[in-house]
Design an enzyme around this catalytic site. Sequence first.
Site, PDB file in Angstrom:
ATOM      1  N   CYS A 295       0.842  -1.206   0.000  1.00 53.15           N
ATOM      2  CA  CYS A 295       0.000   0.000   0.000  1.00 53.15           C
ATOM      3  C   CYS A 295       0.876   1.254   0.000  1.00 53.15           C
ATOM      4  O   CYS A 295       0.377   2.371   0.113  1.00 53.15           O
ATOM      5  CB  CYS A 295      -0.952   0.003   1.201  1.00 53.15           C
ATOM      6  SG  CYS A 295      -0.119  -0.112   2.777  1.00 53.15           S
TER       7      CYS A 295
ATOM      8  N   GLU B 137      -1.813   1.305  -4.651  1.00 50.39           N
ATOM      9  CA  GLU B 137      -1.641  -0.078  -4.192  1.00 50.39           C
ATOM     10  C   GLU B 137      -0.913  -0.801  -5.323  1.00 50.39           C
ATOM     11  O   GLU B 137      -1.319  -0.706  -6.488  1.00 50.39           O
ATOM     12  CB  GLU B 137      -3.011  -0.703  -3.937  1.00 50.39           C
ATOM     13  CG  GLU B 137      -2.969  -2.018  -3.212  1.00 50.39           C
ATOM     14  CD  GLU B 137      -3.199  -1.881  -1.704  1.00 50.39           C
ATOM     15  OE1 GLU B 137      -3.141  -2.908  -1.026  1.00 50.39           O
ATOM     16  OE2 GLU B 137      -3.426  -0.755  -1.212  1.00 50.39           O
TER      17      GLU B 137
END
Length: 365
Positions: free
Chosen positions: A322, A356
């Site tokens: 992330c 992401e």
Amino acid sequence: MQNLPVTHYSALLAEKQEKLTALLAPFNAPNLQVFASPTQHFRMRAEFRIWHEGDDFYHIMFDQQSKQRYRVDNFPIASELINRMMTALLPLLKQQTVLHHRLFQIDYLSTQSQHIIVSLLYHKALDEDWQAAAQTLRSQLQQQGFNVQIVGRASKQKICLEQDYVDEILRVHGKDYIYRQVENSFTQPNATVNSKMLEWAVDCTRNSHGDLLELYCGNGNFSIALAQNFRKVLATEIAKPSVAAAQFNIAANQINNLQIIRMSAEEFTQAMQGVREFNRLKGIDLKAYECNTIFVDPPRAGLDADTVKLVQQYERILYISCNPHTLCDNLQTLSQTHRIEKAALFDQFPYTEHMEAGVWLVRKG
């Protein structure tokens, strides 16, 4: 955030693609596979502070730049169900003083299967009067057609009227998986993109031999979908509610080759190296596992140096990140022994800087 720049979505995604491509360039990554998000109503959870003004109160958020609060009456990035609930809930809370007195935050967790949990957070202890009022509130919402759970939280106190979880259904390559999601614990916020991440992970690991190790598995989001590609899967998770949800998900999806153990990545490293023994591992023969593949989805800080060394010992590494900057820090080390076979950008968080990323690494030579 009230009006989304929907017409600019493609351009914003292209910018992210350029940025991530540039970050991964030093590691000879192949062309990125890019997975777009719906342009609105993609977020399955949302948290709002509550601002009281005389007898009135409403949802607010804070501007990230100016730090100024602003009123939120609708929230187009959140699911349509959350938006409907926001509109229905506040007038009902206003009818009962015990429900809005010292209320400072409302959290919403919704599913594609049209279930929702509303968590009401207070700066006061919750008593039987609150509980009775909350039951009435729930009945009123049910009469409006909502499939709703209500949770009340205060300092060192949590009251569930029935349950503190919802069961989500995610489709992965045409197959439906059930995922129990517990209030106030981590779940992937963008359900559509989560399904795409699961499909990509399944595609990367197809035709794998041996077993899979997953560190920090949460509610089993990835390991449950990936179990089909491996002989056995061993997964670690430290948070008790997540472990309980993962155990439910294993049973609900009839997965018979996945074992979850409650320990940290650091503890697991010690156990694998035989540095110390753990009661939690009684009845689990670590030597029976031949984990050639490891899956990691670390927090924003990335993997610490010791875990990077552990991960490097595996032939194949599936890394979901992330935070591409800490991913690249880790790749400085991992790329010495492994090459990137596949790379992907998942637009979990449209209209923000957040990216992401996924990389599939295979040992060189």
